[in-house]
Design a protein around this motif. Sequence first.
Motif, PDB file in Angstrom:
ATOM      1  N   LEU A 250     -24.709 -41.088  60.229  1.00 62.87           N
ATOM      2  CA  LEU A 250     -25.265 -41.671  59.015  1.00 62.87           C
ATOM      3  C   LEU A 250     -25.076 -40.744  57.830  1.00 62.87           C
ATOM      4  O   LEU A 250     -25.001 -39.528  57.981  1.00 62.87           O
ATOM      5  CB  LEU A 250     -26.781 -41.904  59.187  1.00 62.87           C
ATOM      6  CG  LEU A 250     -27.267 -42.759  60.339  1.00 62.87           C
ATOM      7  CD1 LEU A 250     -28.778 -42.676  60.417  1.00 62.87           C
ATOM      8  CD2 LEU A 250     -26.808 -44.192  60.154  1.00 62.87           C
ATOM      9  N   GLU A 251     -25.043 -41.349  56.662  1.00 60.38           N
ATOM     10  CA  GLU A 251     -25.213 -40.610  55.421  1.00 60.38           C
ATOM     11  C   GLU A 251     -26.643 -40.823  54.949  1.00 60.38           C
ATOM     12  O   GLU A 251     -27.117 -41.961  54.913  1.00 60.38           O
ATOM     13  CB  GLU A 251     -24.223 -41.094  54.352  1.00 60.38           C
ATOM     14  CG  GLU A 251     -22.761 -40.838  54.686  1.00 60.38           C
ATOM     15  CD  GLU A 251     -22.373 -39.383  54.551  1.00 60.38           C
ATOM     16  OE1 GLU A 251     -23.185 -38.601  54.034  1.00 60.38           O
ATOM     17  OE2 GLU A 251     -21.254 -39.037  54.958  1.00 60.38           O
ATOM     18  N   LEU A 252     -27.336 -39.737  54.623  1.00 62.66           N
ATOM     19  CA  LEU A 252     -28.710 -39.837  54.148  1.00 62.66           C
ATOM     20  C   LEU A 252     -28.813 -39.239  52.754  1.00 62.66           C
ATOM     21  O   LEU A 252     -28.311 -38.129  52.501  1.00 62.66           O
ATOM     22  CB  LEU A 252     -29.683 -39.105  55.086  1.00 62.66           C
ATOM     23  CG  LEU A 252     -30.072 -39.826  56.380  1.00 62.66           C
ATOM     24  CD1 LEU A 252     -29.007 -39.653  57.455  1.00 62.66           C
ATOM     25  CD2 LEU A 252     -31.407 -39.295  56.904  1.00 62.66           C
ATOM     26  N   PHE A 253     -29.464 -39.980  51.857  1.00 57.16           N
ATOM     27  CA  PHE A 253     -29.656 -39.511  50.487  1.00 57.16           C
ATOM     28  C   PHE A 253     -31.119 -39.682  50.097  1.00 57.16           C
ATOM     29  O   PHE A 253     -31.797 -40.606  50.546  1.00 57.16           O
ATOM     30  CB  PHE A 253     -28.796 -40.315  49.508  1.00 57.16           C
ATOM     31  CG  PHE A 253     -27.319 -40.115  49.667  1.00 57.16           C
ATOM     32  CD1 PHE A 253     -26.665 -39.085  48.997  1.00 57.16           C
ATOM     33  CD2 PHE A 253     -26.575 -40.954  50.485  1.00 57.16           C
ATOM     34  CE1 PHE A 253     -25.299 -38.904  49.144  1.00 57.16           C
ATOM     35  CE2 PHE A 253     -25.207 -40.786  50.629  1.00 57.16           C
ATOM     36  CZ  PHE A 253     -24.575 -39.751  49.956  1.00 57.16           C
ATOM     37  N   GLN A 254     -31.578 -38.794  49.231  1.00 58.16           N
ATOM     38  CA  GLN A 254     -32.879 -38.972  48.605  1.00 58.16           C
ATOM     39  C   GLN A 254     -32.671 -39.297  47.131  1.00 58.16           C
ATOM     40  O   GLN A 254     -31.923 -38.612  46.433  1.00 58.16           O
ATOM     41  CB  GLN A 254     -33.730 -37.713  48.717  1.00 58.16           C
ATOM     42  CG  GLN A 254     -35.130 -37.891  48.131  1.00 58.16           C
ATOM     43  CD  GLN A 254     -35.958 -36.625  48.164  1.00 58.16           C
ATOM     44  OE1 GLN A 254     -35.972 -35.851  47.203  1.00 58.16           O
ATOM     45  NE2 GLN A 254     -36.656 -36.395  49.279  1.00 58.16           N
ATOM     46  N   ILE A 255     -33.324 -40.363  46.687  1.00 58.10           N
ATOM     47  CA  ILE A 255     -33.266 -40.758  45.282  1.00 58.10           C
ATOM     48  C   ILE A 255     -34.642 -40.541  44.675  1.00 58.10           C
ATOM     49  O   ILE A 255     -35.628 -41.137  45.119  1.00 58.10           O
ATOM     50  CB  ILE A 255     -32.851 -42.235  45.125  1.00 58.10           C
ATOM     51  CG1 ILE A 255     -31.455 -42.462  45.701  1.00 58.10           C
ATOM     52  CG2 ILE A 255     -32.899 -42.649  43.655  1.00 58.10           C
ATOM     53  CD1 ILE A 255     -31.012 -43.917  45.684  1.00 58.10           C
ATOM     54  N   GLN A 256     -34.728 -39.680  43.692  1.00 61.00           N
ATOM     55  CA  GLN A 256     -35.969 -39.501  42.953  1.00 61.00           C
ATOM     56  C   GLN A 256     -35.942 -40.440  41.753  1.00 61.00           C
ATOM     57  O   GLN A 256     -35.000 -40.423  40.960  1.00 61.00           O
ATOM     58  CB  GLN A 256     -36.123 -38.048  42.509  1.00 61.00           C
ATOM     59  CG  GLN A 256     -36.278 -37.090  43.679  1.00 61.00           C
ATOM     60  CD  GLN A 256     -36.697 -35.698  43.242  1.00 61.00           C
ATOM     61  OE1 GLN A 256     -36.943 -35.445  42.071  1.00 61.00           O
ATOM     62  NE2 GLN A 256     -36.792 -34.791  44.205  1.00 61.00           N
ATOM     63  N   ARG A 257     -36.972 -41.263  41.656  1.00 59.91           N
ATOM     64  CA  ARG A 257     -36.994 -42.254  40.589  1.00 59.91           C
ATOM     65  C   ARG A 257     -38.231 -42.057  39.701  1.00 59.91           C
ATOM     66  O   ARG A 257     -39.327 -41.780  40.186  1.00 59.91           O
ATOM     67  CB  ARG A 257     -36.987 -43.670  41.157  1.00 59.91           C
ATOM     68  CG  ARG A 257     -38.290 -44.106  41.812  1.00 59.91           C
ATOM     69  CD  ARG A 257     -38.334 -45.620  41.957  1.00 59.91           C
ATOM     70  NE  ARG A 257     -39.605 -46.121  42.452  1.00 59.91           N
ATOM     71  CZ  ARG A 257     -40.637 -46.445  41.673  1.00 59.91           C
ATOM     72  NH1 ARG A 257     -40.558 -46.292  40.352  1.00 59.91           N
ATOM     73  NH2 ARG A 257     -41.772 -46.909  42.192  1.00 59.91           N
ATOM     74  N   PRO A 258     -38.053 -42.172  38.391  1.00 58.57           N
ATOM     75  CA  PRO A 258     -39.199 -42.033  37.477  1.00 58.57           C
ATOM     76  C   PRO A 258     -40.147 -43.210  37.606  1.00 58.57           C
ATOM     77  O   PRO A 258     -39.725 -44.350  37.834  1.00 58.57           O
ATOM     78  CB  PRO A 258     -38.544 -41.979  36.097  1.00 58.57           C
ATOM     79  CG  PRO A 258     -37.215 -42.629  36.264  1.00 58.57           C
ATOM     80  CD  PRO A 258     -36.781 -42.366  37.669  1.00 58.57           C
ATOM     81  N   THR A 259     -41.430 -42.933  37.455  1.00 55.08           N
ATOM     82  CA  THR A 259     -42.445 -43.993  37.503  1.00 55.08           C
ATOM     83  C   THR A 259     -42.716 -44.579  36.115  1.00 55.08           C
ATOM     84  O   THR A 259     -43.468 -45.544  35.998  1.00 55.08           O
ATOM     85  CB  THR A 259     -43.758 -43.442  38.073  1.00 55.08           C
ATOM     86  OG1 THR A 259     -44.189 -42.331  37.278  1.00 55.08           O
ATOM     87  CG2 THR A 259     -43.569 -42.977  39.511  1.00 55.08           C
ATOM     88  N   SER A 260     -42.080 -44.000  35.105  1.00 54.24           N
ATOM     89  CA  SER A 260     -42.385 -44.413  33.727  1.00 54.24           C
ATOM     90  C   SER A 260     -41.692 -45.707  33.318  1.00 54.24           C
ATOM     91  O   SER A 260     -42.026 -46.278  32.279  1.00 54.24           O
ATOM     92  CB  SER A 260     -41.979 -43.296  32.753  1.00 54.24           C
ATOM     93  OG  SER A 260     -40.595 -42.996  32.886  1.00 54.24           O
ATOM     94  N   ARG A 261     -40.731 -46.179  34.120  1.00 54.49           N
ATOM     95  CA  ARG A 261     -40.020 -47.404  33.748  1.00 54.49           C
ATOM     96  C   ARG A 261     -39.494 -48.105  34.999  1.00 54.49           C
ATOM     97  O   ARG A 261     -39.474 -47.536  36.093  1.00 54.49           O
ATOM     98  CB  ARG A 261     -38.856 -47.085  32.803  1.00 54.49           C
ATOM     99  CG  ARG A 261     -37.718 -46.300  33.432  1.00 54.49           C
ATOM    100  CD  ARG A 261     -36.595 -46.055  32.434  1.00 54.49           C
ATOM    101  NE  ARG A 261     -35.370 -45.596  33.063  1.00 54.49           N
ATOM    102  CZ  ARG A 261     -35.113 -44.350  33.396  1.00 54.49           C
ATOM    103  NH1 ARG A 261     -36.015 -43.410  33.159  1.00 54.49           N
ATOM    104  NH2 ARG A 261     -33.971 -44.022  33.960  1.00 54.49           N
ATOM    105  N   PHE A 262     -39.068 -49.354  34.834  1.00 56.49           N
ATOM    106  CA  PHE A 262     -38.508 -50.142  35.925  1.00 56.49           C
ATOM    107  C   PHE A 262     -37.079 -49.679  36.194  1.00 56.49           C
ATOM    108  O   PHE A 262     -36.236 -49.712  35.291  1.00 56.49           O
ATOM    109  CB  PHE A 262     -38.516 -51.626  35.552  1.00 56.49           C
ATOM    110  CG  PHE A 262     -38.064 -52.540  36.650  1.00 56.49           C
ATOM    111  CD1 PHE A 262     -38.890 -52.829  37.719  1.00 56.49           C
ATOM    112  CD2 PHE A 262     -36.807 -53.128  36.605  1.00 56.49           C
ATOM    113  CE1 PHE A 262     -38.479 -53.695  38.733  1.00 56.49           C
ATOM    114  CE2 PHE A 262     -36.379 -53.984  37.604  1.00 56.49           C
ATOM    115  CZ  PHE A 262     -37.219 -54.264  38.673  1.00 56.49           C
ATOM    116  N   THR A 263     -36.815 -49.248  37.408  1.00 55.78           N
ATOM    117  CA  THR A 263     -35.521 -48.620  37.697  1.00 55.78           C
ATOM    118  C   THR A 263     -34.741 -49.308  38.814  1.00 55.78           C
ATOM    119  O   THR A 263     -33.685 -48.815  39.216  1.00 55.78           O
ATOM    120  CB  THR A 263     -35.726 -47.141  38.087  1.00 55.78           C
ATOM    121  OG1 THR A 263     -36.652 -47.073  39.183  1.00 55.78           O
ATOM    122  CG2 THR A 263     -36.255 -46.330  36.921  1.00 55.78           C
TER     123      THR A 263
END
Length: 310
Positions: free
Chosen positions: A279-292
């Motif tokens: 598998l390829e595993l990635f972590q995506i950090q997403r801001p909570t300040s807007r719809f992403t």
Amino acid sequence: MIETTEKIIYKAFRLTISSEYDLPELLKETSNYIDTDVVIKKGDLTAQWAELAEPNQTFVIKANLIMFHMPNVAIFSITNGRNIVVSPLDQASDDHIRLYLLGTCMGAILMQRKILPLHGSAIAIDGKAYAIVGDSGAGKSTTASALLKLGYELISDDVIPVTLTPDNVPMVTPAYPQQKLWQESLDEFGMDSGNLRPIVDRETKFAIPVLSQFTTESLPLAGIFELVKTEGEELDIQPIKNLERFHTLFYHTYRNFFLKPSGLMEWHFATCAAMVNKLELFQIQRPTSRFTANEISALVLSKIKKEIRI
């Protein structure tokens, strides 16, 4: 709980399920004269719970037995990867009982059958399965919905069943054709909740039928994307490496606290060890300040189409 006049046979998680209760989320089998893998029925579990559970205890977990007590809902028993018994409480609503049947109970059934249940959404993209995992509220189903809007297909929402082929290729099995989305996500997508059924009475999370974009084919799991909320303003994606890959698989195993008392830790580690390097595993950090969700879906597709080599 509304009982059916006779047992109905359903198909989900590649299992045939005989149920005394109506489960409208699931696909019905066309014939009632087939062998069943799972049997759901009503019963009285009060004496067994009183015998096994300590005061104020929620779960009783042993090898091939998982029982849990949800106040104002029911006592549930799951045994041997086959039997689910529901002992409804007087205050129980149909929606609440069904929520636990299709969530915790099915997760326990899969685990007892040594099928790895991941907590997230799985999407079919170019003939392969990709899992989107994360804590509650991380945006798993919302990101999956954004990918569906781009024409891809749902394999599973909430509980992702993973099995290994004889060559240790991890495969994702289809669950059932429904998503669950909060009102805020529906608003962002411009979807009207007026004709949608709330998951639980008076809540603002809704069941979204996706029959036209649901695949019934098992597909190889090619990648996992972990969503993490951050206070930053920009999306960031990084590969998950080395031992952190094992930690990610364990952390996002559905109801992972079932594993140790069920005697399944060794099986779980062996399963993860067999699949982790495929598998390829990635972590995506997403801001909570807007719809992403739309940005995340574009980022996921970019990684799949440009960088992942299986």
